[in-house]
Scaffold this active site. Structure first.
Site, PDB file in Angstrom:
ATOM      1  N   ASP A 169       1.124  -0.884  -0.204  1.00 20.19           N
ATOM      2  CA  ASP A 169      -0.239  -0.281  -0.192  1.00 20.19           C
ATOM      3  C   ASP A 169       0.873   1.241   0.155  1.00 20.19           C
ATOM      4  O   ASP A 169       0.268   2.247  -0.390  1.00 20.19           O
ATOM      5  CB  ASP A 169      -0.699  -0.308   1.209  1.00 20.19           C
ATOM      6  CG  ASP A 169      -2.229  -0.275   0.773  1.00 20.19           C
ATOM      7  OD1 ASP A 169      -2.589  -0.864   0.167  1.00 20.19           O
ATOM      8  OD2 ASP A 169      -2.653  -1.511   2.327  1.00 20.19           O
ATOM      9  N   SER A 170       1.950   1.648   0.646  1.00 18.65           N
ATOM     10  CA  SER A 170       3.348   2.359   0.194  1.00 18.65           C
ATOM     11  C   SER A 170       3.648   2.997  -0.336  1.00 18.65           C
ATOM     12  O   SER A 170       3.568   4.433  -1.022  1.00 18.65           O
ATOM     13  CB  SER A 170       3.790   2.017   1.851  1.00 18.65           C
ATOM     14  OG  SER A 170       3.063   2.444   3.366  1.00 18.65           O
TER      15      SER A 170
END
Length: 405
Positions: A169-170
């Site tokens: 996600d990051s």
């Protein structure tokens, strides 16, 4: 400090969880006004992840810093109308719903484009907006597996493991922020000309593809040499010596001695000139073939020293090395302090009084120190009236009616 390169840019964030909110956080960090739309009553589910006290997690406060929170029901006609009103006054719309969801709510790219023909639309999803897998739900855990990362994580004789953070996600959030800024840059380079076509203003970020993009030569190595890389524990395939090594005080340190010249100094430091002189170990390929032998020799040296002793000796010789930090170590570290990388805020943690809590600083550094965080993740709907009245000119009675709907 007043360094805010994105000052004047307004972003409407419709995202949940981590990926799109990370992109919004990065844009907000550098001055963009980010208006985060959350569901009434429940809000972003991240508010309750790793919630140890209070009503809002530190994870939410971290990922959603430098933003404003408003509540709208995107499934309602009234909520949709407000979103379109906001879009007319924004530069960017950021979302990470499953492909087709915005369209289902009547907020697809064509509709958004009618409201604002200059709007940059940044979309994050599991597999992208096109292709045979586009409609599949995709969380970072799955993307990390499909992108090739999970297969390389862990020990070779055990099932694959995951990193301790939602790295997929990051990474996707970073790519989404970069793609957004690229589109804004392109728009600024062509002022007054025909609007950039809609298809060029849609930034399509797929979680699995962002993972693939950081897998280095995983695919080319397979196609060129038939090599299918597998798990090698704390090592990196083809690079040696580089690993974690135990010290006498029960902790380990990381040492990267894989450069040819560094390796020569390294072996002298640990009292193994015989390894430095071994022709088989003069290049990385040879060292990789004997990485077990090298790791045993290095561990025999490190275990005779405390962490502090070993690091002092290695640093004096110019060998890349470092401690394996916990959160407590990070908070106490002078380097992080010097660059303003832990910034304190008074936060409700569910106790009788607020507590001073340090939050990670803004990266990258501009002006020698991390820029100051303007505010941590807001309370649910904290800015609803401010945004709807100040930006859209709605009266209190109109906002009350909207809430009733």
């Amino acid at each position: 400090m007043s360094i805010r390169p994105l000052d004047g840019v307004r972003v409407l964030e419709l995202g949940n969880y981590i990926a799109a909110p990370t992109a919004g956080r990065i844009l907000g960090d550098f001055g963009a006004e980010v208006i985060k739309v959350e569901r009434p009553q429940a809000g972003d589910e991240l508010r309750n992840w790793r919630l140890y006290g209070g009503d809002t997690s530190m994870l939410y406060r971290t990922v959603n810093r430098n933003k404003k929170s408003i509540t709208l029901d995107l499934r309602s006609e009234a909520g949709r109308a407000v979103v379109l009103d906001l879009v007319r006054r924004c530069d960017v719309l950021l979302e990470n719903f499953r492909p087709g969801m915005l369209e289902k709510w009547g907020l697809g790219p064509e509709v958004l484009n009618e409201a604002n023909p200059d709007l940059v639309i940044t979309r994050i999803s599991g597999y992208g907006q096109t292709g045979p897998h586009a409609s599949r739900p995709g969380f970072a855990a799955v993307a990390e597996a499909v992108g090739g990362l999970r297969e390389l994580m862990g020990e070779p004789d055990r099932p694959p493991v995951r990193t301790g953070v939602s790295i997929g996600d990051s990474i996707a959030g970073v790519y989404a922020a970069f793609g957004t800024v690229m589109a804004l840059f392109q728009r600024e380079r062509k002022p007054g000309e025909t609007p950039i076509p809609l298809r060029e203003r849609i930034i399509d970020v797929a979680l699995n593809e962002t993972i693939l993009s950081v897998m280095e030569s995983l695919v080319p190595d397979y196609l060129a040499y038939g090599i299918n890389r597998g798990r090698v524990g704390g090592l990196v395939e083809g690079i040696a010596p580089s690993n974690a090594y135990p010290c006498s005080d029960g902790v380990s340190i990381i040492i990267g001695g894989n450069g040819d010249a560094i390796f020569q100094r390294y072996m002298q430091v640990i009292g193994r000139p015989d390894l430095a002189a071994d022709p088989e170990l003069h290049d990385n390929a040879g060292r990789w073939r004997q990485h077990d032998r090298l790791d045993r020799a290095i561990s025999e040296w490190t275990i005779q020293h405390t962490r502090a002793e070993a690091l002092k000796i290695l640093e004096a010789a110019g060998i890349p090395c470092g401690p394996i930090y916990t959160a407590a170590d990070i908070v106490a570290d002078e380097q992080y302090k010097a660059r303003n990388m832990i910034q304190p805020f008074s936060v409700d943690v569910g106790a009788a009084e607020p507590k001073t809590v340090g939050f990670p600083g803004i990266v990258p550094v501009i002006g020698e120190q991390s820029l100051p965080i303007r505010n941590i993740g807001p309370d649910l709907g904290e800015h609803t009236r401010e945004v709807l009245s100040g930006l859209l000119g709605m009266s209190d009675s109109e906002i009350d009616a909207l809430e009733a709907k």
